[in-house]
Design an enzyme around this catalytic site. Sequence first.
Site, mmCIF file in Angstrom:
data_model
loop_
_atom_site.group_PDB
_atom_site.id
_atom_site.type_symbol
_atom_site.label_atom_id
_atom_site.label_comp_id
_atom_site.label_asym_id
_atom_site.label_seq_id
_atom_site.Cartn_x
_atom_site.Cartn_y
_atom_site.Cartn_z
ATOM 1 N N MET A 193 35.900 47.453 38.579
ATOM 2 C CA MET A 193 34.619 47.780 39.231
ATOM 3 C C MET A 193 34.733 49.061 40.055
ATOM 4 O O MET A 193 34.123 49.177 41.129
ATOM 5 C CB MET A 193 34.160 46.613 40.131
ATOM 6 N N LYS A 250 24.281 39.452 34.732
ATOM 7 C CA LYS A 250 23.389 40.566 35.055
ATOM 8 C C LYS A 250 23.842 41.774 34.258
ATOM 9 O O LYS A 250 24.992 41.920 33.917
ATOM 10 C CB LYS A 250 23.424 40.879 36.540
ATOM 11 N N ASP A 264 28.220 34.637 31.256
ATOM 12 C CA ASP A 264 28.149 35.884 32.031
ATOM 13 C C ASP A 264 27.804 37.078 31.150
ATOM 14 O O ASP A 264 27.914 37.016 29.927
ATOM 15 C CB ASP A 264 29.516 36.140 32.676
HETATM 16 N N1 SAH Z 1 37.115 38.530 35.029
HETATM 17 C C1 SAH Z 1 37.128 39.873 34.438
HETATM 18 C C2 SAH Z 1 36.756 40.936 35.449
HETATM 19 C C3 SAH Z 1 35.342 40.806 35.993
HETATM 20 S S1 SAH Z 1 34.918 42.088 37.108
HETATM 21 C C4 SAH Z 1 38.503 40.120 33.830
HETATM 22 O O1 SAH Z 1 39.444 39.373 34.088
HETATM 23 O O2 SAH Z 1 38.625 41.077 33.054
HETATM 24 C C5 SAH Z 1 34.094 43.210 36.027
HETATM 25 C C6 SAH Z 1 34.935 44.451 35.843
HETATM 26 O O3 SAH Z 1 35.959 44.205 34.891
HETATM 27 C C7 SAH Z 1 34.193 45.647 35.275
HETATM 28 O O4 SAH Z 1 33.504 46.344 36.299
HETATM 29 C C8 SAH Z 1 35.333 46.469 34.738
HETATM 30 O O5 SAH Z 1 36.024 47.125 35.756
HETATM 31 C C9 SAH Z 1 36.245 45.384 34.194
HETATM 32 N N2 SAH Z 1 36.047 45.142 32.751
HETATM 33 C C10 SAH Z 1 35.594 44.028 32.167
HETATM 34 N N3 SAH Z 1 35.620 44.139 30.815
HETATM 35 C C11 SAH Z 1 36.114 45.374 30.559
HETATM 36 C C12 SAH Z 1 36.410 46.091 29.368
HETATM 37 N N4 SAH Z 1 36.198 45.564 28.163
HETATM 38 N N5 SAH Z 1 36.929 47.343 29.492
HETATM 39 C C13 SAH Z 1 37.157 47.884 30.692
HETATM 40 N N6 SAH Z 1 36.895 47.247 31.849
HETATM 41 C C14 SAH Z 1 36.389 46.014 31.787
#
Ligand code: SAH
Length: 262
Positions: free
Chosen positions: A171, A58, A36
């Site tokens: 998100m 993406k 991803d």
């Molecule tokens: N599976 C992931 C979430 C995927 S949805 C998890 O458990 O973290 C994608 C969203 O995750 C992004 O839009 C943002 O809101 C958050 N996100 C992912 N990585 C991040 C990071 N390093 N810092 C802040 N937000 C993050």
Amino acid sequence: MTPAKVWLVGAGPGDPELLTLKAVRALGEADVVLVDALVHPEVLAHLRHGARVVDVGKRGGCRSTPQAFIERLMVRLAKRGQTVVRLKGGDPCVFGRGGEEMLALATAGVPCEVVSGVTAGVAAPASAGIPVTHRGLARGAILVTGHTADDADAPDWAALARTGLTLVVYMGLGRVEEITAALVAGGLDAETPAAAVQDGTGEHQRTVVATVGTLAATVRAHDLRSPAILVIGAVAALAHVDARHRDAIAPASWANVLAAAA
Ligand code: SAH
């Protein structure tokens, strides 16, 4: 031929050292890795020589690989005897479509194992000094998406406002105006602490602290970018930010929160 296994692996948030030992082992066993967008490239250093990497993520508004295609590909590869790692940012089962993929694999008779990862909604706030369930300030935290397909599907922000729990919004950056307005319209005090953490644990980490009433303007003024987590609730006032910045925004109503942290 009995199908090989598919590992659904969480890569954690920005810092590649937040990978689990089990994730490292799975990466070392994989023939193919489906990756991803939010996965740090250094994570791929754990692949064995010759493993194939397929980028299905993406970025920057480009179209991602359709979910149904990814699921079919995993099934096809596993049935050919290839060990597959499906690598996702954070935790595979927190807004990561891990559930859909587990079901698709089960339906196809392909064995699957989930390797949990460190989720951004806990790690990004923590690395910015915000413990999402700090004792005395929050009896719990709700993980919620700020991005829904349509308004009918949107979270009931007024109901969430009444819980008194920390709201951890994934998100949510693109809709921060609508989300904060809906919370205030739903009865949340506009002076409630609120923070946004960009690229939590990563090289481009930045944090802003504001109130629910001012969060949207603050993230826009500081040009915060995705990926970012929004944290709404008293615990957000604990963020490690420049004291001058916090003094400039902290309303008198935060005094007890800041005293609890002192
Ligand atoms: N599976 C992931 C979430 C995927 S949805 C998890 O458990 O973290 C994608 C969203 O995750 C992004 O839009 C943002 O809101 C958050 N996100 C992912 N990585 C991040 C990071 N390093 N810092 C802040 N937000 C993050």
